[in-house]
Motif scaffolding. Sequence first.
Motif, PDB file in Angstrom:
ATOM      1  N   ARG A 180       0.842  -1.202   0.000  1.00 37.53           N
ATOM      2  CA  ARG A 180       0.000   0.000   0.000  1.00 37.53           C
ATOM      3  C   ARG A 180       0.877   1.251   0.000  1.00 37.53           C
ATOM      4  O   ARG A 180       0.580   2.227  -0.685  1.00 37.53           O
ATOM      5  N   LEU A 184       0.503   0.530  -4.711  1.00 35.79           N
ATOM      6  CA  LEU A 184      -0.140  -0.495  -5.541  1.00 35.79           C
ATOM      7  C   LEU A 184      -1.648  -0.379  -5.370  1.00 35.79           C
ATOM      8  O   LEU A 184      -2.132  -0.255  -4.248  1.00 35.79           O
ATOM      9  N   PRO A 185      -2.399  -0.424  -6.456  1.00 32.63           N
ATOM     10  CA  PRO A 185      -3.860  -0.277  -6.368  1.00 32.63           C
ATOM     11  C   PRO A 185      -4.482  -1.549  -5.769  1.00 32.63           C
ATOM     12  O   PRO A 185      -4.917  -2.444  -6.485  1.00 32.63           O
ATOM     13  N   VAL A 186      -4.497  -1.591  -4.443  1.00 31.97           N
ATOM     14  CA  VAL A 186      -4.837  -2.808  -3.713  1.00 31.97           C
ATOM     15  C   VAL A 186      -6.177  -3.402  -4.129  1.00 31.97           C
ATOM     16  O   VAL A 186      -6.286  -4.576  -4.467  1.00 31.97           O
ATOM     17  N   ARG A 187      -7.216  -2.557  -4.106  1.00 28.92           N
ATOM     18  CA  ARG A 187      -8.558  -3.074  -4.366  1.00 28.92           C
ATOM     19  C   ARG A 187      -8.646  -3.662  -5.777  1.00 28.92           C
ATOM     20  O   ARG A 187      -9.207  -4.731  -5.991  1.00 28.92           O
TER      21      ARG A 187
ATOM     22  N   PHE B  50      -2.198   5.401   6.750  1.00 31.09           N
ATOM     23  CA  PHE B  50      -2.420   4.110   7.406  1.00 31.09           C
ATOM     24  C   PHE B  50      -3.287   4.244   8.653  1.00 31.09           C
ATOM     25  O   PHE B  50      -4.042   3.348   8.983  1.00 31.09           O
ATOM     26  N   PRO B  70      -3.883   4.696   1.923  1.00 31.32           N
ATOM     27  CA  PRO B  70      -2.444   4.869   1.688  1.00 31.32           C
ATOM     28  C   PRO B  70      -2.034   4.727   0.221  1.00 31.32           C
ATOM     29  O   PRO B  70      -1.159   5.473  -0.247  1.00 31.32           O
ATOM     30  N   GLU B  71      -2.665   3.794  -0.508  1.00 34.22           N
ATOM     31  CA  GLU B  71      -2.253   3.629  -1.903  1.00 34.22           C
ATOM     32  C   GLU B  71      -2.618   4.861  -2.730  1.00 34.22           C
ATOM     33  O   GLU B  71      -1.904   5.252  -3.648  1.00 34.22           O
ATOM     34  N   LYS B  72      -3.727   5.519  -2.347  1.00 38.70           N
ATOM     35  CA  LYS B  72      -4.129   6.742  -3.060  1.00 38.70           C
ATOM     36  C   LYS B  72      -3.186   7.884  -2.709  1.00 38.70           C
ATOM     37  O   LYS B  72      -2.826   8.704  -3.555  1.00 38.70           O
ATOM     38  N   ALA B  74      -0.083   7.549  -1.929  1.00 40.70           N
ATOM     39  CA  ALA B  74       1.157   7.288  -2.653  1.00 40.70           C
ATOM     40  C   ALA B  74       1.016   7.718  -4.104  1.00 40.70           C
ATOM     41  O   ALA B  74       1.922   8.315  -4.689  1.00 40.70           O
ATOM     42  N   GLN B  75      -0.145   7.429  -4.694  1.00 39.26           N
ATOM     43  CA  GLN B  75      -0.336   7.781  -6.091  1.00 39.26           C
ATOM     44  C   GLN B  75      -0.413   9.288  -6.302  1.00 39.26           C
ATOM     45  O   GLN B  75      -0.114   9.781  -7.384  1.00 39.26           O
ATOM     46  N   MET B  99       8.060  -2.344  -8.778  1.00 39.44           N
ATOM     47  CA  MET B  99       6.858  -2.036  -7.996  1.00 39.44           C
ATOM     48  C   MET B  99       6.785  -0.546  -7.664  1.00 39.44           C
ATOM     49  O   MET B  99       5.710  -0.001  -7.434  1.00 39.44           O
ATOM     50  N   ALA B 102       4.413   1.797  -9.563  1.00 37.42           N
ATOM     51  CA  ALA B 102       2.954   1.789  -9.390  1.00 37.42           C
ATOM     52  C   ALA B 102       2.443   3.181  -9.072  1.00 37.42           C
ATOM     53  O   ALA B 102       1.327   3.540  -9.440  1.00 37.42           O
ATOM     54  N   ALA B 103       3.258   3.964  -8.363  1.00 35.49           N
ATOM     55  CA  ALA B 103       2.804   5.295  -7.975  1.00 35.49           C
ATOM     56  C   ALA B 103       3.262   6.339  -8.986  1.00 35.49           C
ATOM     57  O   ALA B 103       3.350   7.518  -8.693  1.00 35.49           O
TER      58      ALA B 103
END
Lengths: 292, 234, 600
Positions: A180, A184-187, B50, B70-72, B74-75, B99, B102-103
Motif C-alpha cells: 500500500r 499499488l492499487p490494492v482493491r 495508514f 495509503p495507496e491513493k 502514494a499515487q 513495484m 505503481a505510484a
Amino acid sequence: MLSEILIIVIRGIAIGSIFATIAMSFNIVHGATNIFNFAQGNMFILGGFAAYFLANQVGLGQWSLMLLLTGLGIAAVVAVQGYITLLPLRSSVEQDSWLISTVSVSVIVAALLMITQGPFAYSVQSVVPSFRIFGTRTPGAYALAIAAMIFWFFALRYFLRRTFIGLAISALSQDFDAARAAGLPVRRLQLISFAISGLMVGTVGFLVAPVISVSPDAGLKYVLNGFVAAVVGGIGSNAGTLIGGPLVGVVAMLTAYKVGGAYQDLASLLVLVLILMFRPQGLFGRVGARRV
Amino acid sequence: MLEVKNLVAGYGTIPVLRDVSLTAKAGEILLIGGENGAGKSTLMRAIAGFNKPDSGEILLDGKAIGGVAPEKVAQSGLRLVLDGHRVFPELSVFDNLRMGAAARRGDRAGFNNAVEEIYSVFPILKEKQKLYARDLSGGQQQMLALGQAFIAQPKVLLCDEPSMGLAQALLPPILAFLRRWAQTGTAVVIVEQHLAVTAPYADRAMIIERGQVKFSCLASELDEKLNAPAVAAE
Amino acid sequence: MQATANVQTGPVSMAETKPKGRFNSDLTQVWIGVALIAITGFGPVIAGNSYWIHTFQLVNIYIAAAIFQNMLFVDAGQKSFGQGAILGLAAYVAAILFGLHGWSFAAAAMGGIVAAMLGGLLFALPALRVQGFHLGFVTMSAAIVFPQLLVTLDKWTNGINGISVTVPALTNPIVGSMSLLAIAVAVFPMIALFVHYGIRRSKLGRMMFVAALSPEAARSLGIKPGVMRFTAFIVASIGTGICGILYLPTVAFVSPQGFNIELSFVFFFAVVVGGRGQMLGPIIGIWIVYILPNILLAGFVEYRLLMYGCLTLVAVMAFPDGIVGSVERLRAKRKQTGGGEQAFRIDGFLADLQAGKTVREPSEEIAVEVRNGTKKFGEVVAVSAVDLKVRKGEVHGLIGANGSGKTSLLNVLSGLSRLNTGSFMINGVDATNMAADRIANMSLGRTFQAPRIFSQMSLWDNLKIGIDARVGPASADMTALAKAMEKSFGQDSATLLSHGQRRLVEVMRTVLKEATIVLFDEPAAGLSQSERTNFANLVKFLSRQMGKTVILVEHDLDLVWGIADTITVLEQGRVVSSGKPDVVAKDPAVQHMFVGSRHA
C-alpha cells in the motif's frame, strides 16, 4: 490386477488435477485478500453447465470459442462476487463477514442452478476422443484435466513472476502494508485475483464436464476436495497443490475401488482432519505466516 | 508542499499524537527525532494514510489527504518508506524496483533512467538485481526500499528510521543519497534516533516527545538546543 | 406480556439512586424469547390446529438447535457449518436403536445423545489445532459426508428409505389435547435459552469468550483456549443432540434427505440473520429463514435455498448485526453509560485498600530469575544470554531501543514463547518449559501494549475476568473491592473508555486476580502526562502497599527513572547495564538512549 491399480492411480491423478486447479485458484485469492472463497466449487460447476449448454456436440472451433467465453464469463461473475465480498471489509472492524458472504453466495448459485435446471446430472459429450491406457478406454477429458492443471500452474507462475500486475499481486501477499505504501492499487489487484480464480475454475469446469457429474449439488464436493488439496500442499504453495491435488484424487479413487464410491468424500474429510491435526502447515508449506 | 496542522491520531483506541503540526518544503530535509514510543512512526503512518486522524489537517500541495487510503496517497505523490527495511522478500531486486512504478504514471524512459540512477548510486543493487530481495543484507534492503521510492519520484518522501537494523556505518551513504535527492526539489522527512549522524544532512529539525512537538529549530542548532540546560531533569 | 413491556421501559429494577440503562438486554431478550416460544408452542395446541401444531413443533426444535449454534459461534468463537449433522446423528442413532432394534425410547435417546457428543468431539479435535475457515471447511465437509453415509450404510440405516417410528407414549394427549411431546418441544428451547444465558453469565462463559476473542490474553489469565473450545463443542452437541431426539417423535420419520447440508446452513444463517450473539437472534432468525420460505411462501418452496442465501447475503451487507442486533444497538446507544472522565476511576478503591497498611520495601528474596536465557526467531537472536534477577516487591524497569528484546523477554516470562536455551524461575520454581496458563496460575499477571478490553462485555465483566482467573480463595480485601466495583460498574459499557482508562482496567484486572508478579508491556504508551503521573502512583502503590513485584517494559525513561528500584538496559538482546537508577544513568553504555532529556 496391477494394471487395474495403475489405471485407478491415473484416473485419481486426473481427478486430483481438478482439485489442484481449484486449490491454486484458492491460493491466488487468499494471497491477495486473506479470503477463502467458499463459492469456488459452484463457480466450477457453472463451467460444467456452460459446457452442456454452449458446447455439447459441437465442432472443435465453436468449442474453443465457448471455452474462452465461459472462462471470461465466470471470471466476471467471480469478480463481481469478490467486489461484494470486499465491500464490508473496507470500513468495518468486522473481518469475518467474508466467511458468511461467500457461503451464502455458494448457496445462492446452487439454488439458482437447482431452480433452473432441476436436481439432475447432465452428461456432456467430450470433444477430445478417448484413448487407451493398459487396454482400458480412458476419456479424453482426463488428459484435459491434467493438461489444465499443468497449464494453470505455469501460467500462474509466469503471471506472478513476469507481469507487472502479477508481481504486484505477489507483493500484496508478501507485505500488505509495504504494497500500500508503494501505491499499488490494492482493491483493483484483489478484484483481478478474484477474476483470475474465476477464469481458472470456469475453464477447468468446462474442460472436464464430460467426466464429472454436472449437477447443482456437485459444487460442494469440489470446493471441499479443492480445499483439502490446498491444505495438503500447504496453503499458498501452488507447487504443493501439484502433489496435494493428485494425492487427494488417488486416495478418493482408491477408496472408491477398495471400499465403495460413496466413501470418497469421507476419505477426503479424514485426510483433511489428519493433516490439520498433525501438520496444519501442509506437507510442503512453511511454518508461520508470510504477511508481516 | 506538505503541511500538517494540529494532527491528533493514534491506532485503535490508543491516542498517540496530540496536536502535532509540521511543514516540509520542497528541496529541504526535515529531521524528526525523539525517544522510542514518542509517536514518530505513528506520525509517519498517519500522514501516509495508514491511521485515520482523529482531527487535524494533512495537506499535500494544498489538497487535504487526511483519511485517504495509503495507496491513493502514494499515487498522489507522497511516498512513505516504512521502517525496518521492508521490501518484498520473494521478489527479485529488479522487480522490487518495478513495484515503485505503481505510484508513477506511464513513461517507460523515465523509469529506465530512474533505475539506472539508483544502480549508479548503489552499485550493489545492480550487481544483485536478479537475486531475491530476501537474500540482501539489511542495509542493502534499505537501499532497495529507498530505490523503490525513488522510482516513484514523489513530491514528498517520508523515511521512517532508515537506520533501523543497520550497522551505523551504512547510514552516511544513505543520508547522502537523500540529501542529493532533496536537492532535486523533493520534500524529504526523515525520522531518526541517531540525531548526531543525521543532523548534518538535514535543514531543519523537530523533536517529538510524548506525542507532542517539543521544539523545532534549524538542524544546525539541534545539538545546542538538546544540550541546553532547560531540560535538566534530576 | 410483562416481558415486552420491559423492553420499552428499559431500566426498571435498578436498585440505585441514579438509574442506569442495562449494559445489555440479554435477560429481557430471554424472557421475550420464552414468551414467543410459549405462544407458538402451546397456542396451536390450545387452538387445536394440527397443521400449526406440527409446524411450530419443528420450528421450535430448530430454534433450540440455532440457540446452541449461536452460543458456539459467538460465545466460543467456533465457526461450525455442521450442526445439522449433529442433530441428524442423534436422531438417526435413536431411530435405529428404537425403531429397528427395539430399545426403549429412553435408552435409544441416551444412545442418540452419546452419538451426538462423539460427533461434536470429531469437530472439537481439529478445533484444537486450527480455527476460522479451516474449521468451517471441516464441519461443512462433515455435513456433506453425513447424509452420504446414511445412504451407503443401508445395512444399518435402511438407506434411502429411512426409518419410520411412532412413540405413542409421547405423542398421545395427556392433558386436554396436550401431549408430553408438545410440552417437551416447547420447554426445551426455553431451557436452551436459559442454558445459553446461564453460560454467558458464568465464569465458564466469560472464560470461553475471552479465549475466543484473544487467545493470548486468555492464556495469560490461566485459561486454556483448547479446553474452552472443547467444552463449547461438547455442550453444543449435547443440546443439538437433544433436538435430534425431539425431532424423532415429532416428525416420526428420518431419512438421509432430512439431514443434508441445507439443515446446517439453516441454523447458521438463522444466527446471522437474527443477530449474532443476541439471545433472541436464533428465534427471529429461524422464523425468518425457515418459516418465510417453507410456510408463508410454501408455493415457492423450491426457492427456499435461494431465499436462505439471499437473506443472509443481504443481512451481512446491509445490517451485519442482524435484526435483533440492530435493534439492540439502537437501544444500547441510547442507554449506554460509562463514558467520560469519571467513567473509570480507582482512587477511591485504592484509598480503601490502603487503609491500615504499612509501607513495604523490596525484600532480598528473588521473585523472578533468568539464567543465561536465549530466544531466537529463526536467524534473529531476540534475547541473547540474558541473566536477570528481580527481587520480591521491587519495581524493575526493562528499557532499550525497538527490537532490543524487551517484549520478547516479557513474552518468555509470561510463557507465550519459550527460551531456546537457558532457564528461568518464578518464586524458585523452574518455569522454563511451562505453558502460559500454568505460569499465570503461579500468580503472574500481565498487561498488553494494546489493552485487552472487550467491548462486548460490560465494564464490570471485563474486570471480573480477573476474579475468574484467580487461583484459590479471595482475600477479604479483594472481596470488598470486587463488591464495590460491581456496584459502580455493573451496567457500564467498556466501549467509551479512553485509552488511559482501559489501561487502568487491565491493571485492576491483575489486581483482582491477586497476581503477585505483574508484567507491564509499555503501559505508558498513549497516556497523557497526567495519566502517566497517575500510573506511576499506581505502580508505586502496587509495589509498596500491596507488596507486588512489578516488571515494567517502558520507553518513557522519565517514568521508569521515577518509579523503578532497579533498571536493566537491553541492547540487541543483551543486558548492557543493570542496577540502581542513578548508577545506570551514569553508565556510558546507555547515554545515547536519551534524546532531549538527561538523567545524569
